[in-house]
Motif scaffolding. Structure first.
Motif, PDB file in Angstrom:
ATOM      1  N   MET A   1      -9.389   5.281   0.687  1.00  0.00           N
ATOM      2  CA  MET A   1      -8.353   4.731  -0.321  1.00  0.00           C
ATOM      3  C   MET A   1      -7.150   5.161   0.304  1.00  0.00           C
ATOM      4  N   GLU A   2      -6.787   6.589   0.931  1.00  0.00           N
ATOM      5  CA  GLU A   2      -5.545   7.261   1.570  1.00  0.00           C
ATOM      6  C   GLU A   2      -5.187   6.354   2.412  1.00  0.00           C
TER       7      GLU A   2
ATOM      8  N   ALA B   1      -5.676   3.093   2.930  1.00  0.00           N
ATOM      9  CA  ALA B   1      -5.187   1.742   2.169  1.00  0.00           C
ATOM     10  C   ALA B   1      -3.676   2.245   1.838  1.00  0.00           C
ATOM     11  N   ILE B   2      -3.473   3.398   1.074  1.00  0.00           N
ATOM     12  CA  ILE B   2      -2.215   3.569   0.808  1.00  0.00           C
ATOM     13  C   ILE B   2      -1.126   3.501   1.799  1.00  0.00           C
ATOM     14  N   SER B   3      -1.548   4.061   2.734  1.00  0.00           N
ATOM     15  CA  SER B   3      -0.928   4.430   4.187  1.00  0.00           C
ATOM     16  C   SER B   3      -0.485   3.052   4.757  1.00  0.00           C
ATOM     17  N   THR B   4      -1.495   2.266   4.635  1.00  0.00           N
ATOM     18  CA  THR B   4      -1.336   0.683   5.198  1.00  0.00           C
ATOM     19  C   THR B   4      -0.035   0.022   4.458  1.00  0.00           C
ATOM     20  N   LEU B   5      -0.057   0.186   3.137  1.00  0.00           N
ATOM     21  CA  LEU B   5       0.845  -0.243   2.335  1.00  0.00           C
ATOM     22  C   LEU B   5       2.449   0.345   2.574  1.00  0.00           C
ATOM     23  N   VAL B   6       2.403   1.646   3.049  1.00  0.00           N
ATOM     24  CA  VAL B   6       3.553   2.164   3.458  1.00  0.00           C
ATOM     25  C   VAL B   6       3.996   1.893   4.996  1.00  0.00           C
ATOM     26  N   THR B   7       3.170   1.774   5.562  1.00  0.00           N
ATOM     27  CA  THR B   7       3.480   1.356   7.160  1.00  0.00           C
ATOM     28  C   THR B   7       3.808  -0.020   6.942  1.00  0.00           C
ATOM     29  N   THR B   8       3.323  -0.992   6.250  1.00  0.00           N
ATOM     30  CA  THR B   8       3.643  -2.584   6.412  1.00  0.00           C
ATOM     31  C   THR B   8       5.158  -2.618   6.127  1.00  0.00           C
TER      32      THR B   8
ATOM     33  N   ASN C   1       1.431 -11.091   5.417  1.00  0.00           N
ATOM     34  CA  ASN C   1       0.570 -10.375   4.777  1.00  0.00           C
ATOM     35  C   ASN C   1      -0.303 -10.641   3.617  1.00  0.00           C
TER      36      ASN C   1
ATOM     37  N   ILE D   1       2.994  -4.988  -5.172  1.00  0.00           N
ATOM     38  CA  ILE D   1       1.592  -4.610  -4.602  1.00  0.00           C
ATOM     39  C   ILE D   1       1.150  -4.586  -6.326  1.00  0.00           C
TER      40      ILE D   1
END
Lengths: 91, 91
Positions: free
Chosen positions: B1-2, B4-11, B34, B72
């Motif tokens: 899950m961490e 996943a959140i990181s992916t959202l931030v990076t995107t 995306n 999101i």
């Protein structure tokens, strides 16, 4: 990114066992198992209870999906601040 | 899950090229690249412009990180409703 969002949805569904909200115990489990790497005190029961209170907009003692999304937003915000270097010296 | 959140931030960071907000063009790119699998009309420029307007709480013509998190949340909510079978017949 779609799979990332899907992971967030699935994690909630798993921990709530398909119910609409996470009760105190399942919230504790979700936080401890999934957010230990990005938050402090995730295995501290009373700290997580305080977190639940902070998220619990309608004060029903549980965390709804919407309230859970606020937690995700909070974590994402703090990750984003770290990544963009707003607090480069923070540990 | 961490992650996943990181992916959202990076995107967001990638599409905004490190800036605080996504302008109309970079928002268009983010949505098209995306979210094509979970939303309709993501390659329709005027539909995406309407979406931007709906998210743009402070009406500055851009999508901030907070406004992006609302998107999101919207996508997560619609995925969640599909998964829990509220609309089992919806395509």
């Amino acid at each position: 990114m779609e799979s990332a969002i899907s992971t967030l949805v699935t994690t909630f569904a798993k921990c709530s066992r398909g119910k609409e909200s996470l009760d105190s115990k399942s919230f504790q489990k979700l936080v401890e198992k999934n957010l230990g790497g990005v938050m402090e005190d995730t295995s501290n029961t009373s700290a997580v209870k305080e977190m639940l209170k902070g998220l619990d907009d309608n004060s029903d003692g549980k965390v709804s999906f919407e309230e859970y999304l606020n937690l995700i937003g909070y974590v994402a915000n703090s990750m984003s601040q770290r990544k963009t270097g707003c607090n480069p010296d923070a540990s």
